[in-house]
Motif scaffolding. Sequence first.
Motif, PDB file in Angstrom:
ATOM      1  N   THR A   1     -14.013 -37.661 -10.924  1.00 52.69           N
ATOM      2  CA  THR A   1     -13.086 -37.100  -9.801  1.00 52.69           C
ATOM      3  C   THR A   1     -14.336 -36.265  -9.038  1.00 52.69           C
ATOM      4  N   LYS A   2     -14.196 -36.579  -7.596  1.00 55.40           N
ATOM      5  CA  LYS A   2     -15.036 -35.849  -6.701  1.00 55.40           C
ATOM      6  C   LYS A   2     -14.171 -35.457  -5.479  1.00 55.40           C
ATOM      7  N   ILE A   3     -14.395 -34.070  -5.336  1.00 63.14           N
ATOM      8  CA  ILE A   3     -13.797 -33.336  -4.186  1.00 63.14           C
ATOM      9  C   ILE A   3     -14.848 -32.495  -3.303  1.00 63.14           C
ATOM     10  N   PHE A   4     -14.766 -33.257  -2.257  1.00 63.74           N
ATOM     11  CA  PHE A   4     -15.813 -32.710  -1.154  1.00 63.74           C
ATOM     12  C   PHE A   4     -15.286 -31.532  -0.600  1.00 63.74           C
ATOM     13  N   ARG A   5     -15.643 -30.156  -0.560  1.00 61.98           N
ATOM     14  CA  ARG A   5     -15.215 -29.064   0.070  1.00 61.98           C
ATOM     15  C   ARG A   5     -15.796 -28.965   1.311  1.00 61.98           C
ATOM     16  N   THR A   6     -15.039 -29.279   2.540  1.00 63.83           N
ATOM     17  CA  THR A   6     -15.444 -29.201   3.909  1.00 63.83           C
ATOM     18  C   THR A   6     -14.715 -28.207   4.653  1.00 63.83           C
ATOM     19  N   PRO A   7     -15.220 -27.656   5.711  1.00 61.96           N
ATOM     20  CA  PRO A   7     -14.679 -26.569   6.490  1.00 61.96           C
ATOM     21  C   PRO A   7     -13.389 -26.920   7.019  1.00 61.96           C
ATOM     22  N   ASN A   8     -12.835 -28.180   7.026  1.00 60.22           N
ATOM     23  CA  ASN A   8     -11.379 -28.768   7.233  1.00 60.22           C
ATOM     24  C   ASN A   8     -10.669 -29.133   6.128  1.00 60.22           C
TER      25      ASN A   8
ATOM     26  N   ASP B   1     -10.280 -29.771   1.757  1.00 58.33           N
ATOM     27  CA  ASP B   1     -10.876 -30.839   0.593  1.00 58.33           C
ATOM     28  C   ASP B   1     -10.785 -32.239   0.871  1.00 58.33           C
ATOM     29  N   VAL B   2     -11.997 -32.857   0.645  1.00 54.81           N
ATOM     30  CA  VAL B   2     -11.507 -34.148   0.749  1.00 54.81           C
ATOM     31  C   VAL B   2     -11.797 -34.946  -0.756  1.00 54.81           C
ATOM     32  N   VAL B   3     -10.614 -35.368  -1.045  1.00 58.29           N
ATOM     33  CA  VAL B   3     -10.460 -36.132  -2.700  1.00 58.29           C
ATOM     34  C   VAL B   3     -11.207 -37.602  -2.340  1.00 58.29           C
ATOM     35  N   ALA B   4     -12.468 -37.822  -2.884  1.00 64.23           N
ATOM     36  CA  ALA B   4     -13.163 -39.138  -2.705  1.00 64.23           C
ATOM     37  C   ALA B   4     -12.901 -39.764  -4.028  1.00 64.23           C
ATOM     38  N   ALA B   5     -12.675 -39.195  -4.948  1.00 60.79           N
ATOM     39  CA  ALA B   5     -12.718 -39.894  -6.257  1.00 60.79           C
ATOM     40  C   ALA B   5     -11.276 -39.059  -7.074  1.00 60.79           C
ATOM     41  N   ASP B   6     -10.448 -39.906  -7.460  1.00 65.54           N
ATOM     42  CA  ASP B   6      -9.418 -39.172  -8.154  1.00 65.54           C
ATOM     43  C   ASP B   6      -9.083 -39.554  -9.447  1.00 65.54           C
ATOM     44  N   ARG B   7      -9.732 -39.102 -10.380  1.00 70.48           N
ATOM     45  CA  ARG B   7      -9.548 -39.288 -11.889  1.00 70.48           C
ATOM     46  C   ARG B   7      -9.821 -40.870 -12.070  1.00 70.48           C
ATOM     47  N   VAL B   8     -10.759 -41.402 -11.751  1.00 72.23           N
ATOM     48  CA  VAL B   8     -11.248 -42.847 -11.967  1.00 72.23           C
ATOM     49  C   VAL B   8     -11.264 -43.128 -13.313  1.00 72.23           C
ATOM     50  N   ASN B   9     -10.727 -44.151 -13.873  1.00 74.43           N
ATOM     51  CA  ASN B   9     -11.241 -44.836 -15.025  1.00 74.43           C
ATOM     52  C   ASN B   9     -11.535 -46.078 -15.037  1.00 74.43           C
ATOM     53  N   MET B  10     -12.539 -46.647 -15.511  1.00 72.47           N
ATOM     54  CA  MET B  10     -12.798 -47.970 -15.699  1.00 72.47           C
ATOM     55  C   MET B  10     -13.844 -48.227 -16.459  1.00 72.47           C
ATOM     56  N   GLU B  11     -14.072 -49.299 -16.708  1.00 77.78           N
ATOM     57  CA  GLU B  11     -15.261 -49.848 -17.702  1.00 77.78           C
ATOM     58  C   GLU B  11     -15.553 -51.244 -17.362  1.00 77.78           C
ATOM     59  N   VAL B  12     -16.962 -51.517 -17.095  1.00 77.20           N
ATOM     60  CA  VAL B  12     -17.705 -52.781 -16.703  1.00 77.20           C
ATOM     61  C   VAL B  12     -18.510 -53.275 -17.863  1.00 77.20           C
ATOM     62  N   PRO B  13     -17.896 -54.194 -18.542  1.00 75.90           N
ATOM     63  CA  PRO B  13     -18.513 -54.755 -19.641  1.00 75.90           C
ATOM     64  C   PRO B  13     -20.160 -55.215 -19.498  1.00 75.90           C
ATOM     65  N   THR B  14     -20.983 -55.132 -20.279  1.00 78.21           N
ATOM     66  CA  THR B  14     -22.543 -55.592 -20.017  1.00 78.21           C
ATOM     67  C   THR B  14     -22.485 -56.804 -19.591  1.00 78.21           C
ATOM     68  N   GLY B  15     -23.204 -57.065 -18.645  1.00 76.83           N
ATOM     69  CA  GLY B  15     -23.351 -58.513 -17.948  1.00 76.83           C
ATOM     70  C   GLY B  15     -22.305 -59.119 -17.137  1.00 76.83           C
ATOM     71  N   GLU B  16     -21.655 -58.251 -16.752  1.00 82.68           N
ATOM     72  CA  GLU B  16     -20.387 -58.547 -15.630  1.00 82.68           C
ATOM     73  C   GLU B  16     -20.599 -57.931 -14.397  1.00 82.68           C
ATOM     74  N   ILE B  17     -19.957 -58.540 -13.377  1.00 81.79           N
ATOM     75  CA  ILE B  17     -20.092 -57.987 -12.012  1.00 81.79           C
ATOM     76  C   ILE B  17     -18.719 -57.261 -11.477  1.00 81.79           C
ATOM     77  N   CYS B  18     -18.644 -56.025 -11.350  1.00 82.14           N
ATOM     78  CA  CYS B  18     -17.368 -55.517 -10.974  1.00 82.14           C
ATOM     79  C   CYS B  18     -17.566 -55.060  -9.654  1.00 82.14           C
ATOM     80  N   ILE B  19     -16.565 -55.738  -8.704  1.00 75.07           N
ATOM     81  CA  ILE B  19     -16.399 -55.179  -7.289  1.00 75.07           C
ATOM     82  C   ILE B  19     -15.593 -54.126  -7.010  1.00 75.07           C
ATOM     83  N   LEU B  20     -16.082 -53.069  -6.393  1.00 78.05           N
ATOM     84  CA  LEU B  20     -15.263 -51.998  -5.792  1.00 78.05           C
ATOM     85  C   LEU B  20     -14.839 -52.383  -4.542  1.00 78.05           C
ATOM     86  N   LEU B  21     -13.730 -52.434  -4.327  1.00 74.65           N
ATOM     87  CA  LEU B  21     -13.114 -53.113  -2.801  1.00 74.65           C
ATOM     88  C   LEU B  21     -12.194 -52.051  -2.433  1.00 74.65           C
ATOM     89  N   GLY B  22     -12.110 -52.039  -1.258  1.00 76.85           N
ATOM     90  CA  GLY B  22     -10.967 -51.045  -0.517  1.00 76.85           C
ATOM     91  C   GLY B  22     -11.416 -50.717   1.092  1.00 76.85           C
TER      92      GLY B  22
END
Lengths: 224, 382
Positions: free
Chosen positions: B8-15, B17-38
């Motif tokens: 989880t990442k929350i940026f505290r800004t004057p305007n 909070d910005v939640v940039a990551a919200d309880r992210v769970n994932m696993e990338v097995p050795t030797g694989e390519i995982c694409i983060l898309l969005g």
Amino acid sequence: MFRGEGETVEILSFIANNWLVILGLAGEHISIVVVAVGFAVLTGVPIGIAITQSKRVADMVLYAASIIVTIPSIALFGLMIPILSMIGQGIGWLPAVIAILLYSQLPIVRNTYTAITNVDPALREAATGMGMTPFQRLARLEIPIAIPVIMAGVRTAVVMNIGVAAIAAYIGAGGLGVLIARGISQTDPRQLITGAIAVSLLAIVADWALLKLQKRLTPEGLKR
Amino acid sequence: MIRLEDLTKIFRTPNGDVVAADRVNMEVPTGEICILLGPSGCGKTTALKMINRLIPPTSGKIYIDGKDTATLDDIELRRNIGYVIQQIGLFPNMTIEENICVVPRLLNWDAKKARDRAAELLDLVGLDARQYLRRFPKELSGGQQQRVGVIRALAADPPVMLMDEPFGAIDPINREIIQDEFLKMQSEMKKTIMFVSHDIDEAVKMGDKVAIFRAGKIEQYASPDRILAHPSNEFVADFVGADRTLKRLRLLTAEEVARSDAPITSRSTKIDDARQVLSAARARIAVVIDSDHRPVGFVTADEMTGASGTVRDLAHPLPATVPVRADLRAVVSEMFAQDTMWLACTDDQGRFAGVISQPDVTAALRATYTRDRRASEKLEAS
Ligand SMILES: Nc1ncnc2c1ncn2[C@@H]1O[C@H](COP(=O)(O)OP(=O)(O)OP(=O)(O)O)[C@@H](O)[C@H]1O
Ligand SMILES: [Mg+2]
């Protein structure tokens, strides 16, 4: 005082008869500026780098450096007399060097600070992300990129302070200012004009030489 | 292996909070390519930067090969992770060689070994080492710079790579070329890669798995085919696009679908014999091949009925052939262009490798759906 051909000839013959003295004074002049700006680089560059860590501190330091530059040199010499008299150096070479060191802080600190803060944040992030320590990042990336701008600050400092050093003749620091001071007190246009021309020439030559140096120190990849 | 646990990442800004990551769970097995898309701003770069600790997480854990990265030395960790930033970020004051040698030098490699490595990597991506080693970044085109950015991250042969839109700044044609080069390299390197993209086509092409993000949350994490065939919700379906079934065409090659046992004949074969081949194969068309086994034409059963002579008299030229290694999108495109229901495939030497037809293609696409359905039915039954 300056009225025509006769005077020109007089000045030229004055220079011809006194060129060794003039060269000696120029040497003194250069030594004051070189030593003072040299120390200013040794202090100003680290200060400029250090203040990149905090915008507030940076603003304060740059403000102080600007204030110093607004103090007329004569006043600054006057201020230093009582202080340096405590170590028996109230007048002469040392106060001149200290004054120039102080004046040089603004261009050098400001240019260093600006150049380092202007390094593309993406490059800084790449360097950190690849595992450079802050010191390695400074030495291998930020300072090499900042060099041209820092050198421009040094040039400004040198040219500006060649003029200041001329005034330091009044506190017995020597240099080409001696000719000007004597020219005024003895109402001798030959000395006055020779001094003025020599100071200007020195400034022009120094600026040109430092520009060459700046180009040499600029990393090849940053040249256009 | 990379594992993110409740990251989880929350940026505290004057305007606020910005939640940039919200309880992210994932696993990338050795030797694989995982694409983060969005979409832009969904937190892809933030997720990546937390892995090499450029950004400290607000909470949650990151494990690399089972080790909690919070317990490792930051500098040490980063030197063992190849990092390609979104903006390429070659150092302008260094030559290409010096850029590539940055991490090897930080790791105190022998100078000669580092130089050799730089030259080897440049050659690997098709840049002539003798010509480029001494150049400066500004003397390279955008695409060349991007290649150097990637090999700079590879220089010390790190087991893990983080790549933030590494091919973002180049034109589509060169991007395809670099993608292919990179996949070829990866098939030997077998690195564990987190790869940020906002391009669904790139994700489908490059990824073993794709994680679709929205506002810091993972919406779906699955294989490209599964995401295209079974988007888990409206957002994912919208994001991958209404043409998602067509996109799946790229995931299969002609080889996987073509019938390699399709009937063949030659120009000098008697029509009677050719007819028998066809009826034995229960097919209506035979491909005519030459003495080098190259497809040169076709004959149809209808035209051969009642005819005599050799195949040569009735053979039609082939409208086109496709390489058997082409993906189905290229195959279908060729079919539409030639207005034909089927095409002959050739191998690398131009020899006949089978026949692919439109019904074969649709059946292949359908197969994924039914296979998935069967799997989920089995899951429900158990
Ligand atoms: N240092 C920061 N301070 C405050 N907010 C930030 C900071 N860095 C990122 N954010 C915010 O966090 C969110 C995620 O940003 P991030 O850079 O991870 O997006 P992204 O998915 O990489 O986007 P893009 O595709 O545009 O690169 C955004 O809303 C962004 O505004
Ligand atoms: Mg990003």
